[in-house]
Design a protein around this motif. Structure first.
Motif, short mmCIF file in Angstrom:
data_model
loop_
_atom_site.label_atom_id
_atom_site.label_comp_id
_atom_site.label_asym_id
_atom_site.label_seq_id
_atom_site.Cartn_x
_atom_site.Cartn_y
_atom_site.Cartn_z
N LEU A 12 37.79 38.16 -33.67
CA LEU A 12 37.38 39.27 -33.10
C LEU A 12 37.54 40.32 -32.64
O LEU A 12 37.95 41.44 -32.61
N GLU A 15 38.97 43.67 -34.03
CA GLU A 15 38.15 44.53 -34.96
C GLU A 15 37.83 45.34 -33.54
O GLU A 15 37.58 45.22 -33.24
N LYS A 24 28.18 36.65 -31.96
CA LYS A 24 28.65 35.33 -31.60
C LYS A 24 28.30 34.34 -32.03
O LYS A 24 29.98 33.17 -32.80
N GLN A 52 36.65 43.56 -26.62
CA GLN A 52 35.89 42.99 -27.49
C GLN A 52 35.58 40.93 -26.89
O GLN A 52 34.82 40.51 -27.13
N LEU A 278 31.01 43.29 -39.73
CA LEU A 278 31.75 43.78 -39.22
C LEU A 278 31.48 45.64 -40.01
O LEU A 278 31.86 46.21 -39.76
#
Length: 294
Positions: A12, A15, A24, A52, A278
């Protein structure tokens, strides 16, 4: 083969989408349900550097606590280590970069300073009752300096091995490695750190990640990192694309008769779910192609 699930951290962190703490934790719960038992849950780095991972403590506060599951927190310095211990990680993973330029870009210190950080934290990790692993990043090549001498990587492994670390990971941070490199590095590190468990971390940037995983297996490595959906990369390495996908790796292992204890169909379901989180299709192939036989 033991698989360490790294999607909650290494997956992650690169991203564009900022994934919620709740998602998460759901990703971690899904990973556990699929049979994964060592999970790199988060990293304790400065939130301005890697936004992130700004919710590291909140993630650790929400994960299910089980005797058979070990949560890994990545740290780069003393501050990160102290945060990780306070948050209740089971393992701490430090990073030593094999090239000076990337070491400065990634963690703002020289290679020698990062080795000293590991030395300074080793006794504290033992006192805290947590395992300590060291990832040697850019072990197969650097985005700024090019080829990294294998002797440099082996010597770094020797140095950190002398500190009594539990595990050394050889990381192909930008996905440039090939199987012959894997065989040589595994042999070299095994010779200088014979009492330390060895694992490998591959990216599939140039479609060599799975070939490298097989090479590691053939060389005697029994621990591999992988990321559900094949997501991930390093925000400080230009054009670094995803990790090898956990579901694709498990398919490879299953068809090769190698036990991993991981449920392939649940991994595929998680990869599909992750695409929705996502907002884009994950790079892993199996979520699209399906298992064989069907």
């Amino acid at each position: 083969m033991e698989i360490i699930e790294v999607s909650p951290r290494d997956g992650l962190q690169n991203e564009a989408v900022l994934v919620s703490t709740e998602d998460k934790i759901t990703l971690i719960e899904r990973s556990i349900a699929a049979g994964l038992r060592r999970i790199e849950a988060t990293s304790f780095v400065h939130p301005k550097r890697v936004p992130q991972m700004a919710d590291a403590e909140a993630v650790m506060a929400g994960v299910p606590r089980r005797a058979d599951v070990s949560y890994i927190g990545l740290v780069l310095n003393r501050r990160g280590f102290d945060r990780a211990i306070a948050a209740g990680v089971d393992e701490v993973n430090c990073v030593v970069v094999a090239s000076e330029t990337f070491s400065q870009r990634n963690q703002g210190m020289s290679v020698a300073d990062s080795v000293r950080t590991v030395r300074d934290l080793a006794d504290d990790a033992r006192a805290a009752g947590v395992a300590l692993s060291v990832t040697i990043a850019t072990a197969f090549g650097c985005p700024f300096e090019g080829e990294v001498p294998e002797a440099t990587v082996v010597d770094l492994a020797r140095q950190v091995g002398e500190f009594g670390v539990d595990e050394i990971a050889l990381a192909d941070t930008i996905g440039v490695g090939v199987p012959t490199q894997v065989a040589r590095l595994v042999a070299g590190v095994g010779a200088v750190a014979p009492g330390v468990r060895l694992r490998c971390h591959f990216h599939n940037t140039r479609n060599t990640g799975y070939a490298n995983a097989v090479a590691a297996l053939d060389a005697g490595v029994t621990v591999l990192d992988a990321s559900t959906g094949g997501i991930g990369g390093c925000p400080f390495a230009p054009a670094a694309t995803g990790n090898i996908a956990t579901e694709d790796l498990v398919y490879l292992l299953d068809r090769s008769g190698v036990e991993s204890g991981v449920d392939l169909r649940q991994l595929i379901e998680t990869a599909d779910w992750l695409s929705g989180v996502l907002g884009s299709t994950v790079p892993g192939q199996l979520a699209r192609a399906g298992v064989f036989p069907g």
